[in-house]
Each structure stands twice: as C-alpha cells, then as structure tokens.
Design an enzyme around this catalytic site. Sequence first.
Site, PDB file in Angstrom:
ATOM      1  N   LYS A 119       0.831  -1.193   0.000  1.00  0.00           N
ATOM      2  CA  LYS A 119       0.000   0.000   0.000  1.00  0.00           C
ATOM      3  C   LYS A 119       0.866   1.242   0.000  1.00  0.00           C
ATOM      4  CE  LYS A 119      -0.424   1.880   3.643  1.00  0.00           C
ATOM      5  NZ  LYS A 119       0.229   3.041   4.369  1.00  0.00           N
TER       6      LYS A 119
ATOM      7  N   ALA B  76       8.549  -2.851   7.683  1.00  0.00           N
ATOM      8  CA  ALA B  76       8.576  -1.617   8.480  1.00  0.00           C
ATOM      9  C   ALA B  76       8.909  -0.404   7.618  1.00  0.00           C
ATOM     10  CB  ALA B  76       9.566  -1.738   9.637  1.00  0.00           C
TER      11      ALA B  76
ATOM     12  N   GLY C 227       2.652  -5.904   6.782  1.00  0.00           N
ATOM     13  CA  GLY C 227       1.988  -6.697   7.798  1.00  0.00           C
ATOM     14  C   GLY C 227       0.482  -6.711   7.618  1.00  0.00           C
ATOM     15  N   SER C 228      -0.089  -5.572   7.271  1.00  0.00           N
ATOM     16  CA  SER C 228      -1.531  -5.502   7.028  1.00  0.00           C
ATOM     17  C   SER C 228      -1.919  -6.353   5.821  1.00  0.00           C
ATOM     18  CB  SER C 228      -1.949  -4.050   6.802  1.00  0.00           C
ATOM     19  OG  SER C 228      -1.732  -3.277   7.966  1.00  0.00           O
TER      20      SER C 228
ATOM     21  N   ASP D 285      -4.955  -0.258   8.325  1.00  0.00           N
ATOM     22  CA  ASP D 285      -4.666  -0.484   6.910  1.00  0.00           C
ATOM     23  C   ASP D 285      -5.177  -1.834   6.396  1.00  0.00           C
ATOM     24  OD1 ASP D 285      -3.353   1.944   6.568  1.00  0.00           O
ATOM     25  OD2 ASP D 285      -1.394   1.114   7.075  1.00  0.00           O
TER      26      ASP D 285
END
Length: 308
Positions: free
Chosen positions: A17, A107, A113-114, A147
């Site tokens: 994203k 990171a 991660g989302s 997110d």
Amino acid sequence: MTALDLPRSVSVRAAAKINLHLGVGAVRDDGFHPLETVYQAISLYDDVTLASSVVRARGLECADYIDAGDVPLGDDNIAFRALDLVRARTGRPGHESVNILKSIPVAGGMAGGSADAAATLLAYDRLHALDLPDAVLLQLAAELGSDVPFSLVGGTARGRGRGEVVQPLDDRGTWWWVAVASDVGLSTPEVYRHHDRLFPDAPTEPAEPADLLAALATGEPLRLARTLHKDLQAPAVDLRPELGTLIDRGEGEGALRGIVSGSGPTCIFLCDSLDGAHAVVAGLQGAGHDVVLIANGPVAGAHLLEHP
C-alpha cells in the site's frame, strides 16, 4: 461442500500500500488521529499459504532484499493474530500451518503486515469454505489495524476515520512508481508524536483531497504528481533528514514527485512511464541505494493465488 472436497491448502496474494494523500487531524481523546487518505495498491506482493494441519506451524520465506530477522514469527505478527481472530469468531477447532512469502519491504510504511493479515483472513475463509460476507471480513480486518481493510479491497480507495473506513475509487490510470527501501526503520508512533509537536494547531478534521481526486480522474501523471500530499512527510524528514535528501535526488533523476510512504522510511517516486521509472532506478542505484524497486498501480486487493 463436504470435508473431502475442501482444499488442502490455499494461497492468497496481497499487495503493498502507498498513500497518495494523507491528511492528519489533531489527536483525539482516544489517542488516535482522524485521517483523510487516498490509498493505492501497487505491484509488490506478499503471499500467504494456509494448510490444514494437526499442529500449529509457521514458516517464512523472504526476498533477497529483506532480512528475515526483521519479521516477527511470534504472536506479535499481525497475520498470526488475524488467524487467531477469525478462528475464534467462527468457532472452528483445529490448526493451520501458515507460510508467508514476503516481498513487501518490512517496516517501510507500505503495510506489508496488514497485507499479510488480509491475506490470512481470506485464505482461512477459502480453506474452510466459510463464504463469510465481505462486510464480516472487513469488520475483522478493521479490528486488526487501520490499513487491513484496504489490503482486502485494493485498487485505489479513499480512507477515513483511522483509515479503516474504505471507499473504492474509480481509477483508470496506470501509474508507475519507484520505491526505495531503508534498512533502518522509523517508528510510526514517534512520527505522529512529532507531527503533533510541529503542528499543534492541526485542524480537528483534515481537509478533503479534492484536487487529488480530480487528478486521478484524468490519468495524467504530471497532474497527479502536483497533488500528492503527506502531512507526515515534514515530521518524518525532520526526524530523518536523509529522507529529504533522497527525495531531492530521486526528483533530480527524473521522477515527477517523491514522497515518503505512509510514515516512512520508504520513499516512493511517481514517474511518467515505465521507461522513466527505469531511468530513476538507474540513477538512484548509481547514488548507492541498494533496494530500489519498480511497481505499478493500482492492482487488486487480496485474492486467491491457487486453490488446489
């Protein structure tokens, strides 16, 4: 569908994203900031594979530019929290093995991660043939993080609230991006705290991105470049001045515009074409940046990759 008909494993792909617009309002009493954002999913992906298993198992594979040690494999991994959440809500017994193939920088403000969490929710639904309504999956996603709902939806979308209220946008453009990852993270909470220090008079609600929405409708890269906006860019660059130097360098190499991705530290550059993106990559690699990636957008949200 009977138990014999159920797939033994399911793989789901989810995209990185970026934020084309990120307006941040004054911090609320609950500690969150109201956001007005425009998301876009771009063609950097993580794949999550779930398989029925007699024991809980977790695996990880990473692209060569990602340090596997930076990816948590404990309960602090949002994908594993997603699995626990959807299992608890559906009341199913048993276990699944989870394998994550990671290509989204870690990171880096690109919601890797989302993406993994969204892929896990969809994979669990398909593995067990639950056919959960989209509204239920989106509700579960919102409980996991701001997110995660967008990672399910993909494409280009407007986000409000904490970013979790997602409205898909009609975006018929093809946009070419260059992403430059950093091997040093940048704390999202610290960027927000620094935003509050720099902008103590931030509005209660951020303004609507009317100019950017109009630019998206034209499909013209230069017009979109002029309307890209990030309220978190100033605090991120103030904390990490080298990000500002990188943005200047990328624009000097021909990018139409450079911005930080999310709260950083990844920087993304809008280019006028695929050839233009390759030229920016060559210039940035020549300046010593090792992880420089090309992606296009918008692309689909979490979707089934294989269903054996």
